[in-house]
Write a protein that holds these residues in place. Structure first.
Motif, PDB file in Angstrom:
ATOM      1  N   LEU A 600       0.840  -1.195   0.000  1.00 58.54           N
ATOM      2  CA  LEU A 600       0.000   0.000   0.000  1.00 58.54           C
ATOM      3  C   LEU A 600       0.871   1.240   0.000  1.00 58.54           C
ATOM      4  N   SER A 601       0.373   2.331  -0.584  1.00 51.87           N
ATOM      5  CA  SER A 601       1.116   3.589  -0.586  1.00 51.87           C
ATOM      6  C   SER A 601       0.159   4.762  -0.477  1.00 51.87           C
ATOM      7  N   LEU A 602       0.624   5.827   0.143  1.00 54.10           N
ATOM      8  CA  LEU A 602      -0.073   7.104   0.234  1.00 54.10           C
ATOM      9  C   LEU A 602       0.913   8.195  -0.155  1.00 54.10           C
ATOM     10  N   ASN A 603       0.482   9.150  -0.974  1.00 54.15           N
ATOM     11  CA  ASN A 603       1.387  10.231  -1.342  1.00 54.15           C
ATOM     12  C   ASN A 603       0.602  11.483  -1.703  1.00 54.15           C
ATOM     13  N   HIS A 604       1.244  12.615  -1.523  1.00 51.54           N
ATOM     14  CA  HIS A 604       0.634  13.900  -1.882  1.00 51.54           C
ATOM     15  C   HIS A 604       1.748  14.909  -2.135  1.00 51.54           C
ATOM     16  N   THR A 605       1.518  15.815  -3.072  1.00 50.34           N
ATOM     17  CA  THR A 605       2.464  16.865  -3.394  1.00 50.34           C
ATOM     18  C   THR A 605       1.852  18.221  -3.077  1.00 50.34           C
ATOM     19  N   PHE A 606       2.539  19.004  -2.226  1.00 55.13           N
ATOM     20  CA  PHE A 606       2.109  20.344  -1.861  1.00 55.13           C
ATOM     21  C   PHE A 606       2.892  21.346  -2.715  1.00 55.13           C
ATOM     22  N   SER A 607       2.178  22.261  -3.364  1.00 54.79           N
ATOM     23  CA  SER A 607       2.818  23.293  -4.168  1.00 54.79           C
ATOM     24  C   SER A 607       2.634  24.644  -3.495  1.00 54.79           C
ATOM     25  N   PHE A 608       3.689  25.467  -3.490  1.00 53.40           N
ATOM     26  CA  PHE A 608       3.596  26.780  -2.861  1.00 53.40           C
ATOM     27  C   PHE A 608       4.635  27.697  -3.487  1.00 53.40           C
ATOM     28  N   GLY A 609       4.575  28.961  -3.140  1.00 52.36           N
ATOM     29  CA  GLY A 609       5.469  29.948  -3.720  1.00 52.36           C
ATOM     30  C   GLY A 609       4.872  30.548  -4.977  1.00 52.36           C
ATOM     31  N   GLU A 610       5.521  31.605  -5.482  1.00 52.25           N
ATOM     32  CA  GLU A 610       5.055  32.268  -6.694  1.00 52.25           C
ATOM     33  C   GLU A 610       5.072  31.294  -7.858  1.00 52.25           C
ATOM     34  N   ARG A 611       3.953  31.201  -8.568  1.00 56.33           N
ATOM     35  CA  ARG A 611       3.775  30.291  -9.700  1.00 56.33           C
ATOM     36  C   ARG A 611       4.030  28.833  -9.316  1.00 56.33           C
ATOM     37  N   HIS A 612       3.903  28.517  -8.027  1.00 60.24           N
ATOM     38  CA  HIS A 612       4.062  27.137  -7.538  1.00 60.24           C
ATOM     39  C   HIS A 612       5.420  26.554  -7.920  1.00 60.24           C
ATOM     40  N   ARG A 613       6.456  27.379  -7.794  1.00 58.17           N
ATOM     41  CA  ARG A 613       7.786  26.898  -8.158  1.00 58.17           C
ATOM     42  C   ARG A 613       8.335  25.928  -7.120  1.00 58.17           C
ATOM     43  N   TRP A 614       7.868  26.002  -5.907  1.00 55.11           N
ATOM     44  CA  TRP A 614       8.319  25.092  -4.858  1.00 55.11           C
ATOM     45  C   TRP A 614       7.274  24.008  -4.655  1.00 55.11           C
ATOM     46  N   SER A 615       7.744  22.798  -4.396  1.00 54.92           N
ATOM     47  CA  SER A 615       6.813  21.712  -4.099  1.00 54.92           C
ATOM     48  C   SER A 615       7.428  20.794  -3.056  1.00 54.92           C
ATOM     49  N   LEU A 616       6.576  20.201  -2.256  1.00 52.44           N
ATOM     50  CA  LEU A 616       6.985  19.224  -1.245  1.00 52.44           C
ATOM     51  C   LEU A 616       6.199  17.944  -1.484  1.00 52.44           C
ATOM     52  N   HIS A 617       6.923  16.893  -1.831  1.00 54.62           N
ATOM     53  CA  HIS A 617       6.287  15.602  -2.079  1.00 54.62           C
ATOM     54  C   HIS A 617       6.505  14.708  -0.865  1.00 54.62           C
ATOM     55  N   THR A 618       5.418  14.144  -0.374  1.00 55.00           N
ATOM     56  CA  THR A 618       5.490  13.240   0.775  1.00 55.00           C
ATOM     57  C   THR A 618       4.858  11.907   0.387  1.00 55.00           C
ATOM     58  N   SER A 619       5.444  10.838   0.855  1.00 52.77           N
ATOM     59  CA  SER A 619       4.881   9.520   0.563  1.00 52.77           C
ATOM     60  C   SER A 619       5.208   8.554   1.686  1.00 52.77           C
ATOM     61  N   ALA A 620       4.368   7.557   1.816  1.00 53.21           N
ATOM     62  CA  ALA A 620       4.564   6.490   2.799  1.00 53.21           C
ATOM     63  C   ALA A 620       4.111   5.180   2.166  1.00 53.21           C
ATOM     64  N   GLU A 621       4.898   4.136   2.342  1.00 47.38           N
ATOM     65  CA  GLU A 621       4.583   2.831   1.767  1.00 47.38           C
ATOM     66  C   GLU A 621       4.689   1.753   2.832  1.00 47.38           C
ATOM     67  N   ALA A 622       3.797   0.799   2.734  1.00 50.19           N
ATOM     68  CA  ALA A 622       3.856  -0.419   3.545  1.00 50.19           C
ATOM     69  C   ALA A 622       3.964  -1.592   2.582  1.00 50.19           C
ATOM     70  N   LEU A 623       5.071  -2.311   2.631  1.00 47.36           N
ATOM     71  CA  LEU A 623       5.358  -3.400   1.703  1.00 47.36           C
ATOM     72  C   LEU A 623       5.122  -4.744   2.369  1.00 47.36           C
ATOM     73  N   ASN A 624       4.642  -5.691   1.566  1.00 52.12           N
ATOM     74  CA  ASN A 624       4.369  -7.042   2.075  1.00 52.12           C
ATOM     75  C   ASN A 624       3.539  -6.962   3.359  1.00 52.12           C
ATOM     76  N   ILE A 625       2.399  -6.270   3.248  1.00 50.07           N
ATOM     77  CA  ILE A 625       1.618  -5.956   4.449  1.00 50.07           C
ATOM     78  C   ILE A 625       1.065  -7.196   5.142  1.00 50.07           C
ATOM     79  N   SER A 626       0.925  -8.309   4.436  1.00 53.86           N
ATOM     80  CA  SER A 626       0.457  -9.541   5.076  1.00 53.86           C
ATOM     81  C   SER A 626       1.594 -10.304   5.741  1.00 53.86           C
ATOM     82  N   ASN A 627       2.825  -9.758   5.650  1.00 54.04           N
ATOM     83  CA  ASN A 627       3.993 -10.331   6.327  1.00 54.04           C
ATOM     84  C   ASN A 627       4.239 -11.784   5.928  1.00 54.04           C
ATOM     85  N   VAL A 628       4.132 -12.061   4.618  1.00 51.70           N
ATOM     86  CA  VAL A 628       4.340 -13.418   4.112  1.00 51.70           C
ATOM     87  C   VAL A 628       5.835 -13.738   4.122  1.00 51.70           C
ATOM     88  N   ASN A 629       6.187 -14.878   4.662  1.00 54.02           N
ATOM     89  CA  ASN A 629       7.582 -15.316   4.724  1.00 54.02           C
ATOM     90  C   ASN A 629       7.867 -16.169   3.489  1.00 54.02           C
TER      91      ASN A 629
END
Length: 651
Positions: A600-629
């Motif tokens: 699973l993953s969640l992500n979002h990009t925040f844009s700010f500054g004049e003409r949205h020249r700056w951006s902050l991308h954040t994301s979080a991932e959970a891999l193999n969430i069922s914990n299969v060995n």
């Protein structure tokens, strides 16, 4: 018209003086996979970001007919094979440059950085692109990674800094800077550092006894960097130069047999690569491209196992130099011819006693033709390969001459929908590696190349319904490998021989959907399924006759689902792999359990500054969430549930 299109593309890559308006970047691309006369799969960087995919092996697991061998952890080697062919039959191309390994024929795809790529594509049994290096015509399939070239706004600079943290003590900082140097020149630099303890837990099953263990000696520390210079050197010419560097030190945890992990081995890598390419369009009918590259790869392997009187310390040095020239002639719209010539030099030095220090020169010459008008696309290619070798000790391997023909055709049916049928044939081969020919005691200098025949037939369908679009593809194939190189015992000595023969029958099915349900919700879904009947047909009297070849599942598939909203993007990916066998005989003792991996993953990009020249991308991932060995390779356990978080600021 062709010149106008090319100049438009060049102006985006090498912009002129600043304008008052900023550049608008087009993110969607034409669906070339559905139009291709041979199977082609492609994924863009946007989808990789939305599904939380950060490594090449993670991306390739969502492709139909692709097998990724993974020895576990960040430091474990990763290789890719296509439709049950070994990884040595897969051509690897990065920004038009071929990446290879003459020593063992396997390229570790875990080294590729995906933080600044444009797309990933895989072609099987042919290609509609005839403006490419000749030696790719000898591969059963081609994996291509294309990086994102600089596109500037009025500031003339782009920069991004990223920090990623993951489970098991993993840190991954990344820096990328792109700068317009003048009206005609632009430069880029990126550096990627990874450090991980790699001490992930796993469950060990030993008969009726189950214990919880920690993976030992799986640490890794690596740096991967690249600097590039792009120039527009005239109305019809462009130049690209690149310097790449990769350095790593990693522990090799080895296989887990009973309760032993043998944590006594380490590996060092030091790879340096320089390349340059020039492309020009002299007139409306001609297009030419030439490239030059040099690769120096150094490796050190040390085994501190106490059973040795002294530590084993082996060192290897590979060198590869290549020169490629391509000419494309277009006498009229929809008709193209090309000629390509590659010259490749390889050498191998080693500290192992008895190393013959082999050197190889290989010449690849290909002629291609393409017809693409109205509803019909047809492509034909013939490639000739000539190989010569020298050694400082002993007798060199025999010279070789081989021809590789291929042909493909696609036809769009006269219907309201875009439905195309296609068929392709390709004869390819892979040269014996230096290890096959010259490795101490087991090398055989009289080996022939492995020969592969591929036949494919299928159909593609695409349809748009307003804000909704659907595409699907179905292909069936028949493949055969002859003169397969395998290790065969003779008295008390093993040696490499051309004795193997493998039959491969199968089918690949894929489906994708993208739809906008409102201004605030877009859904993208995709899935694929592969059936592979890949059996050894070498000897009817053998115990493994018509048994599935090692590590090839009969059934496998994957899927992804992405929800795009103004607030957050949510992604889900799944990979399912059926049972496999670790050795040639399909007996219960060699059976490896099937598995399903969910992320699973969640992500979002925040844009700010004049003409949205700056951006902050954040994301979080959970891999193999069922914990299969599970294990991709027997006795090499994969990590269970793990997490990653990423912060990236861009200007």
């Amino acid at each position: 018209m062709q010149i106008a299109n090319v100049l438009l593309m060049a102006s985006m890559v090498f912009p002129q003086a600043p304008d008052t308006l900023d550049v608008a970047t087009v993110t969607d691309s034409r669906n070339i996979a559905a139009r291709s006369s041979a199977p082609l799969q492609r994924v863009e960087s946007r989808l990789l970001q939305e599904t939380g995919t950060i490594t090449l092996q993670e991306a390739l697991r969502t492709f139909a007919g692709i097998q990724v061998k993974d020895y576990g952890g960040l430091g474990g080697m990763k290789t890719v094979g296509i439709r049950s062919f070994g990884s040595q039959h897969t051509g690897i191309m990065y920004d038009g440059q071929v990446i290879s390994n003459a020593q063992n024929g396997q390229v570790d795809i875990g080294r590729f950085n995906l933080d600044d790529i444009k797309s990933i594509s895989v072609e099987i049994s042919g290609s509609d692109d005839i403006f490419r290096p000749a030696r790719l015509a000898t591969s059963a399939g081609v994996l291509s990674v294309e990086s994102a070239r600089p596109v500037f706004d009025s500031t003339g600079i782009q920069a991004s800094a990223q920090l990623r943290y993951g489970s098991f003590g993993t840190w991954n900082p990344y820096l990328n800077v792109k700068r317009r140097l003048s009206d005609r020149w632009a430069g880029t630099f990126w550096g990627n550092y990874i450090s991980s303890k790699g001490n992930y837990p796993f469950i060990l099953y030993n008969g009726d006894i189950t214990t919880r263990e920690i993976r030992l000696h799986s640490d890794v520390s690596s740096f991967n960097g690249e600097t590039s210079l792009y120039g527009d050197i005239g109305q019809d010419g462009s130049l690209a130069m690149r310097l790449s560097y990769y350095s790593s030190e990693r522990g090799l945890p080895g296989s887990v047999v009973l309760y032993t992990q043998n944590p006594h081995q380490r590996l060092w890598d030091d790879d340096r690569r320089a390349s340059a390419s020039y492309e020009a369009i002299p007139d409306e009918k001609w297009k030419i491209k030439s490239s030059l590259s040099y690769d120096r790869a150094w490796n050190r392997f040390v085994d501190f196992d106490p059973i040795h009187e002294e530590p084993e310390d082996d060192r290897y040095l590979q060198r590869e130099g290549s020169l490629s020239a391509i000419a494309l002639f277009s006498p009229s719209t929809g008709i193209d011819f090309s000629a390509a010539q590659d010259l490749v030099f390889n050498s191998l030095d080693s500290s192992i006693p008895g190393c013959p220090f082999p050197e190889r020169i290989t010449s690849y010459t290909s002629l291609s033709g393409k017809y693409d008008r109205s509803r019909l696309t047809a492509v034909a290619t013939l490639c000739g390969t000539v190989v010569s070798e020298w050694v400082k000790i002993g007798t060199p391997a025999l010279g070789r001459l081989h021809f590789s023909p291929s042909a493909s055709i696609a036809y769009r049916l006269p219907l309201d929908t875009d439905l195309r049928i296609r068929a392709s044939f390709k004869d390819s081969f892979r040269l014996p590696t230096f290890n096959d020919l010259y490795y101490s005691r087991i090398g055989n200098r009289r080996l022939n190349p492995e020969k592969a025949s591929q036949t494919n037939a299928g159909a593609t369908w695409t349809q748009d319904f307003g804000k909704h679009s659907i595409s699907a593809a179905a292909d069936g194939y028949w493949n055969m490998v002859r003169d397969k190189i395998v290790a065969v015992p003779s008295m008390f000595i093993w040696s490499m021989r051309n004795v193997g023969k493998v039959l491969m029958l199968g089918s690949d099915l894929s489906f994708s959907y993208r739809g906008g349900f409102s201004d605030r919700l877009t859904i993208q879904a995709s899935g694929n399924y592969s059936y592979q009947y890949a059996v050894d047909v070498t000897d009817p009297a053998a115990k493994n006759y018509r048994h599935q070849i090692a590590y090839t599942p009969r059934h496998c598939g994957s899927g992804s689902l992405v929800f795009e909203t103004p607030w957050i993007n949510m992604g889900y990916t799944m990979q399912a792999v059926g049972e496999r066998y670790t050795l040639a005989q399909n007996t219960p003792a060699y059976r490896t359990e099937p598995y399903v991996d969910h992320s699973l993953s969640l992500n979002h990009t925040f844009s700010f500054g004049e003409r949205h020249r700056w951006s902050l991308h954040t994301s979080a991932e959970a891999l193999n969430i069922s914990n299969v060995n599970y294990e991709v390779i027997k006795y090499y356990p994969m990590p269970g549930r793990q997490y990653r978080i990423t912060l990236k600021i861009s200007y």
